[in-house]
Design a protein around this motif. Structure first.
Motif, mmCIF file in Angstrom:
data_model
loop_
_atom_site.group_PDB
_atom_site.id
_atom_site.type_symbol
_atom_site.label_atom_id
_atom_site.label_comp_id
_atom_site.label_asym_id
_atom_site.label_seq_id
_atom_site.Cartn_x
_atom_site.Cartn_y
_atom_site.Cartn_z
ATOM 1 N N ARG A 123 -20.397 73.477 -4.899
ATOM 2 C CA ARG A 123 -20.466 74.860 -5.372
ATOM 3 C C ARG A 123 -21.032 75.756 -4.280
ATOM 4 O O ARG A 123 -21.733 75.298 -3.371
ATOM 5 C CB ARG A 123 -21.358 74.983 -6.609
ATOM 6 C CG ARG A 123 -20.991 74.218 -7.865
ATOM 7 C CD ARG A 123 -19.578 73.877 -8.091
ATOM 8 N NE ARG A 123 -19.376 73.300 -9.421
ATOM 9 C CZ ARG A 123 -18.677 72.217 -9.670
ATOM 10 N NH1 ARG A 123 -18.093 71.564 -8.672
ATOM 11 N NH2 ARG A 123 -18.512 71.777 -10.913
ATOM 12 N N SER A 124 -20.767 77.047 -4.391
ATOM 13 C CA SER A 124 -21.365 78.006 -3.476
ATOM 14 C C SER A 124 -22.853 78.118 -3.787
ATOM 15 O O SER A 124 -23.317 77.687 -4.860
ATOM 16 C CB SER A 124 -20.707 79.375 -3.625
ATOM 17 O OG SER A 124 -21.037 79.947 -4.894
ATOM 18 N N SER A 125 -23.607 78.700 -2.866
ATOM 19 C CA SER A 125 -25.043 78.868 -3.099
ATOM 20 C C SER A 125 -25.302 79.695 -4.346
ATOM 21 O O SER A 125 -26.190 79.382 -5.150
ATOM 22 C CB SER A 125 -25.691 79.535 -1.878
ATOM 23 O OG SER A 125 -25.615 78.686 -0.755
ATOM 24 N N GLU A 126 -24.526 80.765 -4.529
ATOM 25 C CA GLU A 126 -24.718 81.632 -5.696
ATOM 26 C C GLU A 126 -24.371 80.914 -6.995
ATOM 27 O O GLU A 126 -25.054 81.074 -8.012
ATOM 28 C CB GLU A 126 -23.872 82.903 -5.560
ATOM 29 C CG GLU A 126 -24.467 83.947 -4.638
ATOM 30 C CD GLU A 126 -25.816 84.459 -5.125
ATOM 31 O OE1 GLU A 126 -25.970 84.691 -6.349
ATOM 32 O OE2 GLU A 126 -26.718 84.622 -4.290
ATOM 33 N N ASP A 127 -23.307 80.123 -6.976
ATOM 34 C CA ASP A 127 -22.906 79.417 -8.199
ATOM 35 C C ASP A 127 -23.905 78.316 -8.569
ATOM 36 O O ASP A 127 -24.158 78.072 -9.761
ATOM 37 C CB ASP A 127 -21.506 78.827 -8.044
ATOM 38 C CG ASP A 127 -20.423 79.876 -8.208
ATOM 39 O OD1 ASP A 127 -20.714 80.936 -8.780
ATOM 40 O OD2 ASP A 127 -19.277 79.639 -7.759
ATOM 41 N N LEU A 128 -24.476 77.654 -7.558
ATOM 42 C CA LEU A 128 -25.481 76.633 -7.857
ATOM 43 C C LEU A 128 -26.744 77.289 -8.405
ATOM 44 O O LEU A 128 -27.352 76.786 -9.358
ATOM 45 C CB LEU A 128 -25.801 75.822 -6.597
ATOM 46 C CG LEU A 128 -26.843 74.702 -6.769
ATOM 47 C CD1 LEU A 128 -26.453 73.750 -7.891
ATOM 48 C CD2 LEU A 128 -27.036 73.950 -5.462
#
Length: 315
Positions: free
Chosen positions: A113-118
């Motif tokens: 996942r992207s940093s924002e999604d995690l």
């Protein structure tokens, strides 16, 4: 009785992954009770004759099979309808409940996942379960796995284009020494955990290149495929390969019911992302058959149609 029942057609409609709802509606829905009796008597793998009481009863495994196969489409729609953060939070919670065998799912969510999604998944975890994802993992998992998994889910990786080659080379040397000296025990190495849980994915790609050039061997081949370290490296470095392998395992005719569920997970979590196209291309390259064709041939009914619709979003 206006017509005979297509016994072979019904058997085919309820065998495999998913069910052909249309075929069942047109055949069973329009059938006479005597036709259904013939179907029960002819379907020895689904029904057993109770001669003393003169009726045919369902095998327990047949009832379970139908419940699972009818639910595949429903589960896929429910998962697809969720906010991605909630979906990932629930996946991590489910992995913790299942134990060791499912910890690779925590790695998957953390590393693909992207940093924002995690970060969003961690926020959703607060909302859903009244505790942090990190503390829940730390309280459920013990030993060397805990440090790595807590580190991975806590990450907020840099996603820019800058990489310090000197740092990438230094990290490659650290990994090389850890793998050479301890193999699977590398998961206990604090420096290995630091690298995997803090470095950007681009940095890790450069590290991977330096490792392979220096050692003359593939980093991914130096760690057991079943280890969490290998799962993390594969998810971080080659996610399309990772997901292709997951799909292939789930589509195997001998896969257990847990493994078959992976198919839905990959489709609903990746269909909104550009890497779904890369996954389909990688699958074709690895297994010599287009993913869409495999789904068309092996999956049935509404479940098949839904998966193909999700796959078409990436074209």
């Amino acid at each position: 009785m206006a017509h005979t029942l297509d016994l072979e057609g019904i058997t085919k409609a309820i065998s495999g992954m998913g069910v052909e709802e249309g075929a069942l509606i047109s055949t069973l829905g329009n059938s006479h009770k005597d036709h259904r009796k013939l179907f029960r008597k002819a379907s020895k793998s689904f029904f057993v004759e109770d001669e003393e009481r003169a009726f045919e009863k369902c095998h327990d495994h047949f009832v379970k099979h139908l419940k699972i196969e009818f639910s595949r489409f429903t589960n896929a729609v429910v998962m697809w309808s969720m906010h991605p953060w909630e979906r990932d939070a629930r996946l991590v919670k489910k992995a913790l409940k299942k134990g060791d065998e499912a910890y690779n799912l925590i790695v998957e969510v953390s590393c693909t996942r992207s940093s924002e999604d995690l970060l969003g998944a961690r926020k959703a975890y607060h909302s859903l379960f009244d505790q942090s994802m990190e503390e829940d993992i730390a309280s459920h998992i013990h030993g060397s796995q805990r440090k790595l998994l807590v580190g991975l889910v806590s990450a907020y990786r840099y996603e820019g284009k800058e990489v310090k080659e000197s740092s990438a080379k230094s990290d490659a040397k650290i990994l090389a020494e850890a793998v050479a000296s301890s193999g699977e025990g590398a998961i206990e190495n604090d420096e290995v955990v630091r690298i995997l849980s803090t470095r950007s994915k681009l940095h890790l790609e450069h590290l991977y290149k330096h490792f392979n050039q220096t050692k003359g061997s593939d980093l991914l081949g130096g760690v057991s495929e079943s280890s969490l370290i290998n799962e993390a490296l594969l998810c971080l470095l080659k996610p399309s390969v990772y997901f292709s392998k997951i799909l292939n395992a789930s589509l195997n005719k001998d896969a257990d019911k847990g493994t078959k569920k992976w198919l839905t997970r990959v489709f609903v979590t990746r269909a909104d992302h550009s890497d779904m196209k890369e996954i389909a291309e990688e699958y074709n390259q690895l297994y010599g058959e287009p993913l869409a064709q495999t789904i068309q041939e092996k999956i049935k009914g509404n479940y098949r149609d839904f998966l193909l619709t999700l796959l078409s979003k990436s074209n």
